[in-house]
Design a protein around this motif. Structure first.
Motif, PDB file in Angstrom:
ATOM      1  N   ALA A  28      -7.186 -72.024 -57.259  1.00 43.46           N
ATOM      2  CA  ALA A  28      -7.437 -70.652 -57.528  1.00 43.46           C
ATOM      3  C   ALA A  28      -8.757 -70.694 -58.544  1.00 43.46           C
ATOM      4  O   ALA A  28      -9.571 -69.976 -58.156  1.00 43.46           O
ATOM      5  CB  ALA A  28      -6.487 -69.814 -58.214  1.00 43.46           C
ATOM      6  N   THR A  29      -8.938 -71.778 -59.301  1.00 40.95           N
ATOM      7  CA  THR A  29      -9.890 -71.866 -60.066  1.00 40.95           C
ATOM      8  C   THR A  29     -11.401 -71.848 -59.283  1.00 40.95           C
ATOM      9  O   THR A  29     -12.467 -71.327 -59.380  1.00 40.95           O
ATOM     10  CB  THR A  29      -9.947 -72.932 -61.202  1.00 40.95           C
ATOM     11  OG1 THR A  29      -8.662 -72.587 -61.918  1.00 40.95           O
ATOM     12  CG2 THR A  29     -11.063 -72.996 -62.074  1.00 40.95           C
ATOM     13  N   SER A  30     -11.336 -72.965 -58.400  1.00 43.38           N
ATOM     14  CA  SER A  30     -12.457 -73.298 -57.485  1.00 43.38           C
ATOM     15  C   SER A  30     -12.792 -72.136 -56.602  1.00 43.38           C
ATOM     16  O   SER A  30     -13.828 -71.827 -56.159  1.00 43.38           O
ATOM     17  CB  SER A  30     -12.275 -74.445 -56.594  1.00 43.38           C
ATOM     18  OG  SER A  30     -11.097 -74.318 -55.843  1.00 43.38           O
ATOM     19  N   ALA A  31     -11.642 -71.357 -56.221  1.00 44.57           N
ATOM     20  CA  ALA A  31     -11.954 -70.192 -55.449  1.00 44.57           C
ATOM     21  C   ALA A  31     -12.658 -69.101 -55.921  1.00 44.57           C
ATOM     22  O   ALA A  31     -13.810 -68.480 -55.592  1.00 44.57           O
ATOM     23  CB  ALA A  31     -10.615 -69.589 -54.906  1.00 44.57           C
ATOM     24  N   ALA A  32     -12.100 -69.061 -57.504  1.00 45.11           N
ATOM     25  CA  ALA A  32     -13.079 -67.975 -58.182  1.00 45.11           C
ATOM     26  C   ALA A  32     -14.616 -68.206 -58.416  1.00 45.11           C
ATOM     27  O   ALA A  32     -15.398 -67.299 -58.389  1.00 45.11           O
ATOM     28  CB  ALA A  32     -12.518 -67.605 -59.721  1.00 45.11           C
ATOM     29  N   ARG A  33     -14.932 -69.378 -58.832  1.00 47.92           N
ATOM     30  CA  ARG A  33     -16.283 -69.991 -58.859  1.00 47.92           C
ATOM     31  C   ARG A  33     -16.937 -69.903 -57.717  1.00 47.92           C
ATOM     32  O   ARG A  33     -18.227 -69.533 -57.769  1.00 47.92           O
ATOM     33  CB  ARG A  33     -16.069 -71.585 -59.283  1.00 47.92           C
ATOM     34  CG  ARG A  33     -15.692 -72.060 -60.588  1.00 47.92           C
ATOM     35  CD  ARG A  33     -15.686 -73.088 -61.209  1.00 47.92           C
ATOM     36  NE  ARG A  33     -15.558 -73.409 -62.695  1.00 47.92           N
ATOM     37  CZ  ARG A  33     -14.518 -74.121 -63.085  1.00 47.92           C
ATOM     38  NH1 ARG A  33     -13.738 -74.660 -62.391  1.00 47.92           N
ATOM     39  NH2 ARG A  33     -14.244 -74.075 -64.313  1.00 47.92           N
TER      40      ARG A  33
END
Length: 599
Positions: free
Chosen positions: A274-279
């Motif tokens: 989810a973190t890399s998706a947000a970025r």
């Protein structure tokens, strides 16, 4: 209200002289429902507003390039009847459509239906025993075959067949679907049914084509090649699919909604976190939309400062919660673990479950992990408002938990772990790999350690944990652990289908290929009895009180431990106009998505 006056009001909405809300309020005063009012506006070419409040009135189909979606839990199949998690539901929704969808305000919007049934238009029986759906004409499957009532009837037959083992079965068992003509079907209920908008609606209502799936009904269902190569009626035709990695679709030029979709193609990328998706949306702008951003609130705010996009919120009744396994995941009976023929050696003790609930620091989970995207709650059922219990409460109290265990014979052993009659309070606690969930696990583990309870943490790849593969032993429906955590949310504003997950008849087991909705394996005669009453009670006040009682039973018995009532959080690139619904899939209105063009 006469037709001439109604038309004048619609014209005022078109000219911007009357708001949509004002129109709905005025027609409601003369007895027309909100769904019917929205339908009248839709027929007049007035689309639902986007999240920015802009009305989308396209003049041509396509021209928008490729829409790039990022689903960090990659879909594993593309048959909506086998979609265990929202990742598979959303991926299937690129190609398949239901008769109607749920809007953000909890009203129905027609998709493959020509209109929404109601008492006013004569489609909904006053006794609650039948509903008539009129189908939209001129709709084609992606291979050019006409969509007709035969497809609707087939989906009922397909889903209700126990050998098909469809996860949507609960919406279709107990009803009868009849073809009236090529574009009309009638659903018959054996008894008065207050919530008639279940079958063929939203995520559980997506319709697959009879002419392709008929040879694969029942025991052959999993062998259908179309499970991975969909042929639907949706805005995009299937191009390619690599399970867990990438789904691609191209514009369907014969799509039944005029001048839609805006985008020429859609890519749904799976995998990552989810973190890399947000970025990838908010910092780099590499993708147009990222789904389900389960990222700690502090980190999410830092990523948002990247300046490439904005957050998209949807409020429904999603709940991040812990489930208690009432069976023994370590014992095998007749070739089955977590069998209802077994009992969990420690968690079957209600005192132990009560102590566990006192060791959950929900406030810390909300404040440090979910922030504005979550709210602490003692309820499993958190919306709509008429279904929310005011009798429940929660507290975090380590001393009270230890005193409770001491008083009931659960004493610390030589290793510090509490035990009784040779049984230790040592549990396997599993969830998916996801930063907020691992942080939540650690918070709970530390509190349990203070009370002499050992938690062995397990984090499973999301693509595995939420997989639809019945041969996978690490999926949440098999529940081969003592405790597990994930988010679940109702597929509609009515809690009827959602609360089936605690019915004795819905236990997930080897016999039903673990497609039963009761994952905890808890069984309670009082719950079953009250739930049965909800299915025939037409009085909305009495029915709401019943659901509140069902919620209280689940909470009081500590079948599940609610953590936070969550908003769905996505990220969209600047300029992308879209709208989330807390009661339906993220892509529920994908044909209406578009990008603003700069002047």
């Amino acid at each position: 209200m006469d037709a001439e006056r109604l038309q004048r009001m619609i014209d005022r909405v078109k000219r911007g002289k009357l708001s949509r809300r004002g129109f709905i309020e005025r027609v409601a005063a003369v007895g027309l429902t909100a769904p019917l009012a929205n339908q009248l506006l839709a027929v007049a070419g007035i689309a639902m507003p986007t999240s920015s409040g802009i009305h989308y009135t396209p003049t041509k189909r396509g021209g928008g390039g490729t829409l790039k979606l990022l689903w960090w839990e990659g879909p594993t199949l593309l048959n909506p009847h086998f979609a265990n998690g929202t990742k598979d539901q959303n991926a299937s929704r690129l190609f398949y459509e239901p008769l109607a969808a749920w809007t953000p305000d909890g009203t129905l919007k027609p998709v493959l239906a020509a209109e929404i049934p109601s008492v006013e238009n004569g489609s909904l029986a006053k006794d609650g025993k039948s509903v008539i759906w009129k189908l939209k004409q001129g709709v084609k499957w992606h291979d050019g075959t006409p969509f007709t009532a035969d497809d609707v009837v087939f989906n009922w037959q397909y889903a209700k067949d126990p050998q098909t083992a469809a996860v949507t079965a609960g919406s279709y068992i107990g009803i009868t679907v009849e073809k009236i003509d090529d574009y009309t079907v009638k659903i018959l209920f054996a008894k008065p049914t207050p919530f008639w908008a279940d079958a063929f609606v939203a995520a559980n209502g997506c319709i697959i084509p009879k002419h392709l799936f008929a040879p694969y009904i029942g025991s052959k269902s999993r062998n259908a090649p179309w499970n991975l190569k969909p042929v639907g009626t949706g805005p995009y035709k299937f191009k390619t699919f690599t399970p867990g990695t990438l789904v691609q679709g191209v514009i369907f030029q014969d799509y039944h909604q005029p001048n839609r979709p805006y985008f020429d193609a859609v890519d749904m990328k799976g995998g990552g976190d989810a973190t890399s998706a947000a970025r990838a949306v908010l910092q780099t702008g590499e993708y147009d939309y990222a789904w389900d951003l389960q990222v700690s609130w502090d980190l999410l705010k830092k990523i948002l400062a990247g300046g490439k996009g904005k957050l998209a919120f949807a409020s429904g009744s999603a709940i991040e919660h812990i489930q208690v396994n009432f069976t023994d995941p370590n014992k095998v009976v007749d070739g089955e673990r977590s069998s209802i023929k077994t009992t969990n050696p420690t968690l079957s003790d209600p005192i132990v479950r009560k102590a566990l609930s006192l060791l959950i620091d929900r406030k810390s989970v909300q404040a440090y992990i979910y922030g504005e995207a979550g709210e602490t709650t003692a309820n499993f059922l958190n919306g709509p408002a008429q279904f929310v219990s005011k009798k429940t409460s929660w507290s975090y109290n380590v001393k009270k938990a230890t005193d409770l265990l001491d008083a009931n014979g659960w004493k610390p052993g030589p290793d510090g772990i509490r035990q009784k009659d040779g049984k230790k309070l040592s549990w396997l606690f599993q969830t998916s790999i996801n930063q907020p969930r691992q942080e939540t696990q650690e918070i709970i583990k530390q509190a349990c350690k203070k009370a002499g309870i050992e938690l062995r943490l397990k984090a499973i790849l999301a693509s595995v944990y939420f997989s639809s593969d019945v041969g996978n032993d690490e999926t949440y429906p098999k529940f081969y652990a003592d405790l597990q955590m994930y988010e679940t949310e109702p597929p509609s504003p009515d809690p009827g289908f959602w609360m089936q997950q605690f019915l004795s008849s819905q236990v997930a087991s080897k016999a039903n290929k673990w497609q039963g909705r009761n994952i905890t394996r808890w069984r309670n005669a009082e719950y079953d009895k009250i739930y049965a009453e909800t299915t025939t009670t037409l009085d909305p006040v009495k029915r709401a009180a019943m659901f509140i009682k069902l919620n209280d039973l689940v909470v009081d018995h500590v079948v599940v431990i609610p953590l936070v009532f969550r908003k769905s959080v996505g990220a969209s690139i600047d300029g992308l106009m879209m709208q989330l619904s807390g009661w339906d899939d993220d892509v529920w209105n994908l044909p209406d998505w578009f990008k603003e063009t700069k002047a």
